[in-house]
Scaffold this motif. Structure first.
Motif, PDB file in Angstrom:
ATOM      1  N   MET A 144       0.819  -1.211   0.000  1.00  0.00           N
ATOM      2  CA  MET A 144       0.000   0.000   0.000  1.00  0.00           C
ATOM      3  C   MET A 144       0.850   1.257   0.000  1.00  0.00           C
ATOM      4  SD  MET A 144      -2.824  -1.225   2.812  1.00  0.00           S
ATOM      5  CE  MET A 144      -1.527  -1.567   4.001  1.00  0.00           C
ATOM      6  N   SER A 145       0.226   2.341  -0.451  1.00  0.00           N
ATOM      7  CA  SER A 145       0.854   3.664  -0.414  1.00  0.00           C
ATOM      8  C   SER A 145       0.544   4.324   0.929  1.00  0.00           C
ATOM      9  CB  SER A 145       0.327   4.515  -1.565  1.00  0.00           C
ATOM     10  OG  SER A 145      -1.083   4.678  -1.468  1.00  0.00           O
ATOM     11  N   GLY A 146       1.053   5.530   1.100  1.00  0.00           N
ATOM     12  CA  GLY A 146       0.874   6.240   2.364  1.00  0.00           C
ATOM     13  C   GLY A 146      -0.569   6.533   2.704  1.00  0.00           C
ATOM     14  N   ASP A 147      -1.444   6.682   1.682  1.00  0.00           N
ATOM     15  CA  ASP A 147      -2.850   6.979   1.957  1.00  0.00           C
ATOM     16  C   ASP A 147      -3.687   5.723   2.159  1.00  0.00           C
ATOM     17  OD1 ASP A 147      -3.022   5.940  -0.571  1.00  0.00           O
ATOM     18  OD2 ASP A 147      -3.836   7.751  -1.514  1.00  0.00           O
ATOM     19  N   GLY A 148      -3.037   4.556   2.190  1.00  0.00           N
ATOM     20  CA  GLY A 148      -3.751   3.308   2.428  1.00  0.00           C
ATOM     21  C   GLY A 148      -4.271   2.635   1.176  1.00  0.00           C
ATOM     22  N   GLY A 149      -4.084   3.236   0.005  1.00  0.00           N
ATOM     23  CA  GLY A 149      -4.532   2.629  -1.236  1.00  0.00           C
ATOM     24  C   GLY A 149      -3.631   1.481  -1.657  1.00  0.00           C
ATOM     25  N   ALA A 150      -4.233   0.452  -2.252  1.00  0.00           N
ATOM     26  CA  ALA A 150      -3.459  -0.701  -2.707  1.00  0.00           C
ATOM     27  C   ALA A 150      -2.664  -0.349  -3.956  1.00  0.00           C
ATOM     28  CB  ALA A 150      -4.380  -1.878  -2.978  1.00  0.00           C
ATOM     29  N   VAL A 151      -1.377  -0.662  -3.950  1.00  0.00           N
ATOM     30  CA  VAL A 151      -0.519  -0.449  -5.120  1.00  0.00           C
ATOM     31  C   VAL A 151      -0.415  -1.742  -5.929  1.00  0.00           C
ATOM     32  CG1 VAL A 151       1.786   0.211  -5.901  1.00  0.00           C
ATOM     33  CG2 VAL A 151       0.773   1.337  -3.902  1.00  0.00           C
ATOM     34  N   THR A 152      -0.240  -2.865  -5.246  1.00  0.00           N
ATOM     35  CA  THR A 152      -0.193  -4.161  -5.921  1.00  0.00           C
ATOM     36  C   THR A 152      -0.454  -5.261  -4.901  1.00  0.00           C
ATOM     37  OG1 THR A 152       1.110  -5.600  -7.369  1.00  0.00           O
ATOM     38  CG2 THR A 152       2.293  -4.521  -5.580  1.00  0.00           C
ATOM     39  N   ASN A 153      -0.946  -6.395  -5.376  1.00  0.00           N
ATOM     40  CA  ASN A 153      -1.142  -7.592  -4.554  1.00  0.00           C
ATOM     41  C   ASN A 153      -0.243  -8.705  -5.077  1.00  0.00           C
ATOM     42  OD1 ASN A 153      -3.129  -6.269  -3.089  1.00  0.00           O
ATOM     43  ND2 ASN A 153      -4.834  -7.242  -4.172  1.00  0.00           N
ATOM     44  N   GLN A 154       0.264  -9.509  -4.159  1.00  0.00           N
ATOM     45  CA  GLN A 154       1.063 -10.667  -4.529  1.00  0.00           C
ATOM     46  C   GLN A 154       0.614 -11.867  -3.704  1.00  0.00           C
ATOM     47  OE1 GLN A 154       3.080 -10.787  -6.996  1.00  0.00           O
ATOM     48  NE2 GLN A 154       3.370  -8.607  -7.446  1.00  0.00           N
ATOM     49  N   THR A 155       0.647 -13.048  -4.315  1.00  0.00           N
ATOM     50  CA  THR A 155       0.208 -14.273  -3.646  1.00  0.00           C
ATOM     51  C   THR A 155       1.396 -15.200  -3.426  1.00  0.00           C
ATOM     52  OG1 THR A 155      -1.992 -14.116  -4.655  1.00  0.00           O
ATOM     53  CG2 THR A 155      -1.341 -16.258  -3.773  1.00  0.00           C
ATOM     54  N   ALA A 156       1.461 -15.770  -2.234  1.00  0.00           N
ATOM     55  CA  ALA A 156       2.511 -16.739  -1.907  1.00  0.00           C
ATOM     56  C   ALA A 156       1.855 -18.034  -1.434  1.00  0.00           C
ATOM     57  CB  ALA A 156       3.440 -16.193  -0.824  1.00  0.00           C
ATOM     58  N   THR A 157       2.387 -19.168  -1.883  1.00  0.00           N
ATOM     59  CA  THR A 157       1.923 -20.475  -1.423  1.00  0.00           C
ATOM     60  C   THR A 157       2.974 -21.067  -0.497  1.00  0.00           C
ATOM     61  OG1 THR A 157       0.671 -20.855  -3.466  1.00  0.00           O
ATOM     62  CG2 THR A 157       1.210 -22.785  -2.134  1.00  0.00           C
TER      63      THR A 157
END
Length: 320
Positions: A118-131
């Motif tokens: 997330m950025s400083g304002d709480g918005g999502a920048v990217t998601n990543q998945t780990a198994t």
């Protein structure tokens, strides 16, 4: 009488100069050359990344312990040669999250974790998945996940958190991509499709073994809650016409024989309509390709509303 000095050809006198110029040109046109080096100082000097301990309560036994961020100062200047074949300047963002997974249950589990950066304002920048596979009871497994490449205009990442956790018995986890279970068949679910409250999730059966494999009729299902306990009170229908006629006609079940490398598909169909009563959500579905087959637990996240119904389409051979 003075003997004249021997005449030297002009090419011989200029050869050393030409060699030096050629070497200089080669250095200046090298692709991807970094001009910032160990002696670079001032505003363009790269600072080392900063690692921050994270006080994260986490979710379902998964928490982030440390976040490493690149320096906010300007990056070293790079020069690139541009060709008609490629103009890809994307590089890894340098954002890395350390995490740990603790299995507080009584059986060995495989986890699928979605991390959001997330950025400083709480918005999502990217998601990543780990198994994270095969975490034993009472055990803690540690790992790292990278934010990866980000668009040039993306806001700066300043924090991260655990967004979603799913966990299934390790013996029932879908096989890793490219791996074939001992059974010789691989069962998986797609991301699904939703339109006007109608939900459709595809099931896929791959024969990755060396022998023919035959299925007939419908996949066998068991609906499970967040604690992997059986969900009661849901009617599982043969076919989808009891849910909708908008998903196309149901074909009659028939034997399907898959040779090595061949696949079959089936489908789950439901509506998320909510009227009176308590909505039912089913995060996990245990699937058997047929009676006696090894179970595989997938995570389609069925939001069944208050309908109390789930339609299942029969196995059909997939087109190659």
């Amino acid at each position: 009488m003075r003997t004249p000095a021997p005449h030297r050809p002009a090419l011989a006198r200029t050869a050393p100069l030409l060699s030096a110029l050629a070497a200089t040109a080669l250095l200046l046109t090298a692709c991807g050359t970094e001009r910032a080096g160990a002696g670079n100082t001032g505003a363009d000097a790269a600072e080392p990344p900063s690692a921050t301990q994270v006080d994260d309560p986490g979710k379902d036994g998964v928490r982030i312990t440390r976040l490493t961020l690149p320096s906010p100062s300007p990056s070293p200047t790079r020069s690139y040669s541009v060709s008609a074949d490629s103009l890809d300047l994307a590089t890894d963002s340098g954002v890395v999250a350390d995490y740990e997974v603790t299995n507080e249950g009584t059986q060995t589990l495989t986890y699928s974790v979605v991390f959001t950066f997330m950025s400083g304002d709480g918005g999502a920048v990217t998601n990543q998945t780990a198994t994270v596979r095969d975490v034993g009871p009472g055990k803690t497994v540690r790992g790292t996940v990278r934010a990866g490449q980000l668009p040039p205009a993306a806001p700066r990442v300043t924090r991260a958190k655990v967004l979603e956790v799913t966990k299934v018995p390790a013996s029932e986890a879908p096989a890793e991509p490219g791996m074939c279970p001992a059974s010789g068949i691989r069962v998986s679910a797609d991301q699904g499709d939703a339109a006007m409250g109608l939900r459709v999730v595809g099931l896929r059966l791959d024969n990755c073994g060396t022998r023919d494999y035959t299925v007939e009729g419908y996949p066998l299902l068991k609906l499970l809650d967040n604690d992997l306990k059986s969900v009661e009170g849901i009617e599982i229908l043969d076919g989808s016409t009891g849910i909708t006629t908008g998903a196309g006609p149901d074909n009659q079940p028939r034997p399907v024989t898959l040779g090595p490398g061949e696949s079959a598909t089936a489908g789950l169909v439901w509506r998320n309509t909510t009227t009176s009563g308590t909505p039912v959500n089913v995060p996990y579905v245990q699937v058997r390709a047929k009676a006696g087959a090894d179970p595989v637990t997938v995570t389609p996240n069925l939001d069944l509303g208050t309908t109390g119904k789930l339609g299942v389409r029969p196995w059909e051979k997939a087109e190659r």
